[in-house]
Enzyme design. Structure first.
Site, mmCIF file in Angstrom:
data_model
loop_
_atom_site.group_PDB
_atom_site.id
_atom_site.type_symbol
_atom_site.label_atom_id
_atom_site.label_comp_id
_atom_site.label_asym_id
_atom_site.label_seq_id
_atom_site.Cartn_x
_atom_site.Cartn_y
_atom_site.Cartn_z
ATOM 1 N N ARG A 31 0.826 -1.200 0.000
ATOM 2 C CA ARG A 31 0.000 0.000 0.000
ATOM 3 C C ARG A 31 0.864 1.255 0.000
ATOM 4 O O ARG A 31 1.876 1.323 0.702
ATOM 5 C CB ARG A 31 -0.928 0.011 1.205
ATOM 6 C CG ARG A 31 -1.812 -1.215 1.236
ATOM 7 C CD ARG A 31 -3.271 -0.892 1.430
ATOM 8 N NE ARG A 31 -4.026 -2.130 1.351
ATOM 9 C CZ ARG A 31 -4.724 -2.520 0.284
ATOM 10 N NH1 ARG A 31 -4.815 -1.743 -0.764
ATOM 11 N NH2 ARG A 31 -5.369 -3.667 0.289
ATOM 12 N N ASP A 32 0.453 2.232 -0.791
ATOM 13 C CA ASP A 32 1.147 3.514 -0.828
ATOM 14 C C ASP A 32 0.938 4.233 0.500
ATOM 15 O O ASP A 32 -0.160 4.187 1.064
ATOM 16 C CB ASP A 32 0.608 4.360 -1.996
ATOM 17 C CG ASP A 32 1.483 5.557 -2.270
ATOM 18 O OD1 ASP A 32 1.429 6.523 -1.478
ATOM 19 O OD2 ASP A 32 2.205 5.547 -3.272
ATOM 20 N N ILE A 33 1.978 4.901 1.012
ATOM 21 C CA ILE A 33 1.852 5.579 2.306
ATOM 22 C C ILE A 33 1.095 6.898 2.199
ATOM 23 O O ILE A 33 0.686 7.458 3.210
ATOM 24 C CB ILE A 33 3.229 5.814 2.968
ATOM 25 C CG1 ILE A 33 4.113 6.695 2.105
ATOM 26 C CG2 ILE A 33 3.900 4.495 3.296
ATOM 27 C CD1 ILE A 33 5.378 7.163 2.799
ATOM 28 N N ASN A 89 5.280 5.896 -14.126
ATOM 29 C CA ASN A 89 6.031 7.082 -14.522
ATOM 30 C C ASN A 89 7.452 6.645 -14.840
ATOM 31 O O ASN A 89 8.055 5.895 -14.082
ATOM 32 C CB ASN A 89 6.057 8.109 -13.384
ATOM 33 C CG ASN A 89 4.675 8.613 -13.039
ATOM 34 O OD1 ASN A 89 3.881 8.911 -13.908
ATOM 35 N ND2 ASN A 89 4.393 8.718 -11.755
ATOM 36 N N GLU A 97 9.556 9.807 -9.085
ATOM 37 C CA GLU A 97 10.255 10.317 -7.910
ATOM 38 C C GLU A 97 11.204 9.289 -7.314
ATOM 39 O O GLU A 97 12.243 9.645 -6.764
ATOM 40 C CB GLU A 97 9.247 10.771 -6.856
ATOM 41 C CG GLU A 97 8.406 11.946 -7.320
ATOM 42 C CD GLU A 97 7.324 12.325 -6.327
ATOM 43 O OE1 GLU A 97 7.219 11.694 -5.253
ATOM 44 O OE2 GLU A 97 6.567 13.257 -6.633
ATOM 45 N N VAL A 98 10.837 8.025 -7.381
ATOM 46 C CA VAL A 98 11.702 6.943 -6.903
ATOM 47 C C VAL A 98 12.191 6.199 -8.138
ATOM 48 O O VAL A 98 11.380 5.665 -8.901
ATOM 49 C CB VAL A 98 10.947 5.988 -5.951
ATOM 50 C CG1 VAL A 98 11.843 4.835 -5.528
ATOM 51 C CG2 VAL A 98 10.422 6.743 -4.742
ATOM 52 N N HIS A 102 8.244 1.073 -10.753
ATOM 53 C CA HIS A 102 7.080 0.722 -9.933
ATOM 54 C C HIS A 102 5.809 1.060 -10.685
ATOM 55 O O HIS A 102 5.761 1.994 -11.483
ATOM 56 C CB HIS A 102 7.114 1.427 -8.577
ATOM 57 C CG HIS A 102 7.241 2.916 -8.645
ATOM 58 N ND1 HIS A 102 8.435 3.547 -8.930
ATOM 59 C CD2 HIS A 102 6.334 3.899 -8.452
ATOM 60 C CE1 HIS A 102 8.243 4.860 -8.914
ATOM 61 N NE2 HIS A 102 6.978 5.097 -8.633
ATOM 62 N N HIS A 104 1.745 1.906 -10.144
ATOM 63 C CA HIS A 104 0.701 2.313 -9.201
ATOM 64 C C HIS A 104 -0.600 1.659 -9.656
ATOM 65 O O HIS A 104 -0.974 1.778 -10.821
ATOM 66 C CB HIS A 104 0.479 3.830 -9.247
ATOM 67 C CG HIS A 104 1.640 4.658 -8.829
ATOM 68 N ND1 HIS A 104 1.733 5.215 -7.571
ATOM 69 C CD2 HIS A 104 2.743 5.050 -9.507
ATOM 70 C CE1 HIS A 104 2.842 5.932 -7.499
ATOM 71 N NE2 HIS A 104 3.473 5.848 -8.662
#
Length: 117
Positions: A31-33, A89, A97-98, A102, A104
């Protein structure tokens, strides 16, 4: 392969906490924080690849495993029937950003237009 400074590599290694929702030998979903929808899950390869292009060229089978895991997450979270969005992305201009590839997985509410311009 890992990157010692990568937040996702640290999650895979158990050095940072996460709420895991699915795990295989080569893929982790958590889960995304800072969720942007009721379902907002990150799906990552356990090995470090900087972006989608690097992963798809280096290990196309693993890229397929990521897609399959994303679909499984949508099923598990009950958003498959009404629809869900998959976002990757790749690069700074795309908003990455990371720099560990990944996906989403978003769902659980109407998500609106694809891009706000």
């Amino acid at each position: 392969m890992t990157d010692q400074d990568c937040v996702f590599c640290k999650i895979v290694a158990g050095e940072l906490p996460s709420t895991k929702v699915r795990e295989t030998e080569r893929v982790l979903a958590f889960r995304d924080i800072n969720p942007k929808a009721p379902t907002h899950v990150m799906v990552i390869p356990k090995d470090h690849y900087a972006n989608v292009a690097e992963l798809s060229r280096s290990d196309p089978a693993l890229a397929g495993e990521l897609l399959a895991a994303a679909a499984d997450v949508a099923d598990d979270d009950g958003v498959s029937e009404d629809g869900w969005r998959l976002l990757a992305n790749s690069g700074r201009n795309a908003g990455q950003e990371v720099f560990h590839v990944h996906l989403h997985v978003f769902g659980g509410k109407p998500l609106g237009p694809m891009l706000a311009v």
